[in-house]
Design a protein around this motif. Structure first.
Motif, mmCIF file in Angstrom:
data_model
loop_
_atom_site.group_PDB
_atom_site.id
_atom_site.type_symbol
_atom_site.label_atom_id
_atom_site.label_comp_id
_atom_site.label_asym_id
_atom_site.label_seq_id
_atom_site.Cartn_x
_atom_site.Cartn_y
_atom_site.Cartn_z
ATOM 1 N N LYS A 22 1.033 -1.135 0.059
ATOM 2 C CA LYS A 22 0.069 -0.029 -0.057
ATOM 3 C C LYS A 22 0.883 1.083 -0.083
ATOM 4 N N GLU A 23 1.867 1.340 0.979
ATOM 5 C CA GLU A 23 2.705 2.270 0.800
ATOM 6 C C GLU A 23 3.440 2.732 -0.397
ATOM 7 N N LYS A 24 3.856 1.888 -0.858
ATOM 8 C CA LYS A 24 4.659 1.756 -2.300
ATOM 9 C C LYS A 24 3.599 2.261 -3.227
ATOM 10 N N LEU A 25 2.497 1.928 -3.327
ATOM 11 C CA LEU A 25 1.381 2.280 -4.282
ATOM 12 C C LEU A 25 1.054 3.737 -4.240
ATOM 13 N N LEU A 26 0.991 4.293 -2.854
ATOM 14 C CA LEU A 26 0.637 5.466 -2.560
ATOM 15 C C LEU A 26 1.874 6.465 -3.017
ATOM 16 N N ARG A 27 2.911 5.978 -2.823
ATOM 17 C CA ARG A 27 4.022 7.091 -3.160
ATOM 18 C C ARG A 27 4.108 7.154 -4.786
ATOM 19 N N HIS A 30 -1.197 6.444 -6.540
ATOM 20 C CA HIS A 30 -2.458 5.861 -6.719
ATOM 21 C C HIS A 30 -3.228 5.960 -5.404
ATOM 22 N N SER A 31 -4.642 5.719 -5.428
ATOM 23 C CA SER A 31 -5.509 5.847 -4.255
ATOM 24 C C SER A 31 -5.740 4.258 -3.788
ATOM 25 N N VAL A 32 -5.228 4.159 -2.805
ATOM 26 C CA VAL A 32 -5.229 2.843 -2.319
ATOM 27 C C VAL A 32 -6.176 2.593 -0.811
ATOM 28 N N ASN A 33 -6.897 1.483 -0.800
ATOM 29 C CA ASN A 33 -7.872 1.166 0.380
ATOM 30 C C ASN A 33 -7.572 -0.127 0.585
ATOM 31 N N VAL A 150 8.814 -8.847 -3.766
ATOM 32 C CA VAL A 150 7.251 -9.031 -4.073
ATOM 33 C C VAL A 150 6.412 -7.695 -4.112
ATOM 34 N N VAL A 151 6.879 -7.113 -3.365
ATOM 35 C CA VAL A 151 6.157 -5.603 -3.025
ATOM 36 C C VAL A 151 6.744 -4.771 -4.348
ATOM 37 N N GLU A 152 8.113 -4.668 -4.680
ATOM 38 C CA GLU A 152 8.473 -4.031 -5.915
ATOM 39 C C GLU A 152 7.977 -4.458 -7.212
ATOM 40 N N ARG A 153 7.911 -5.886 -7.370
ATOM 41 C CA ARG A 153 7.325 -6.537 -8.416
ATOM 42 C C ARG A 153 6.049 -6.233 -8.746
ATOM 43 N N LEU A 154 5.119 -6.345 -7.958
ATOM 44 C CA LEU A 154 3.786 -6.146 -8.022
ATOM 45 C C LEU A 154 3.247 -4.690 -8.123
ATOM 46 N N SER A 155 3.998 -3.796 -7.415
ATOM 47 C CA SER A 155 3.770 -2.529 -7.618
ATOM 48 C C SER A 155 4.055 -1.984 -9.090
ATOM 49 N N ARG A 156 5.003 -2.491 -9.651
ATOM 50 C CA ARG A 156 5.214 -2.170 -11.093
ATOM 51 C C ARG A 156 4.228 -2.590 -11.905
ATOM 52 N N LEU A 157 3.212 -3.273 -11.801
ATOM 53 C CA LEU A 157 2.199 -3.884 -12.555
ATOM 54 C C LEU A 157 1.182 -2.760 -12.591
ATOM 55 N N PHE A 158 1.281 -1.515 -11.993
ATOM 56 C CA PHE A 158 0.142 -0.628 -11.933
ATOM 57 C C PHE A 158 0.770 0.657 -12.798
#
Length: 158
Positions: A22-27, A30-33, A150-158
């Motif tokens: 979530k923190e990675k996506l917010l940075r 993105h809007s994350v809930n 995993v966080v890095e790889r998944l966050s790159r998908l957005f």
């Protein structure tokens, strides 16, 4: 992009990984809930008959552009709580989904791969398109590195 993370976490391990994602996506802007799946009766979370599970609340996913479903591996399978939620979800038509699991054992073939396969099958049967998957193996000294990867790889998908 509005991202919904639907998570079942019994011990807090899965939730801690979700929080880092979530923190990675917010940075990234993105809007994350994050919405937790909490059983009304913790005694019935490991039952074989998932119809006996009741949730305190059922997250509404209709407003999200993308979804991440996350949960622990239980007995080499999808957690009963997450399985119940996904099976009760009417449709994931036109939704792009990521599946994420955490497991105690050190290798994905010890339950993680099977659990991801189960999650993908349920989501795809409801019309979802799977964007990616992630498995975090909890055992061992390299856990933090595995989480970071995993966080890095998944966050790159957005």
């Amino acid at each position: 992009m509005k991202i919904g993370i639907i998570v079942h976490s019994q011990t807090g391990n899965t939730y801690s990984v979700v929080q880092k994602l979530k923190e990675k996506l917010l940075r990234a802007g993105h809007s994350v809930n994050v919405e937790r799946l909490e059983p009304a009766d913790r005694e019935k979370t490991n039952v074989k008959d998932a119809t006996k599970i009741q949730l305190k609340a059922k997250p509404d996913i209709s407003s999200y552009d993308r979804l991440i479903f996350a949960g622990p591996v239980q007995g080499a399978s999808i957690s009963s709580v997450l399985a119940f939620y996904l099976n009760q979800t009417a449709s994931l038509q036109n939704k792009k989904v990521i599946c994420l699991v955490t497991e105690f054992f050190p290798y994905p073939w010890m339950g993680g791969n099977h659990t991801i396969s189960q999650m993908k099958n349920i989501c795809e049967s409801k019309g979802a398109s799977i964007m990616g998957t992630g498995i975090v193996n909890w055992m061992g000294i390299k856990r933090e590195k595995r989480i970071e990867d995993v966080v890095e790889r998944l966050s790159r998908l957005f």
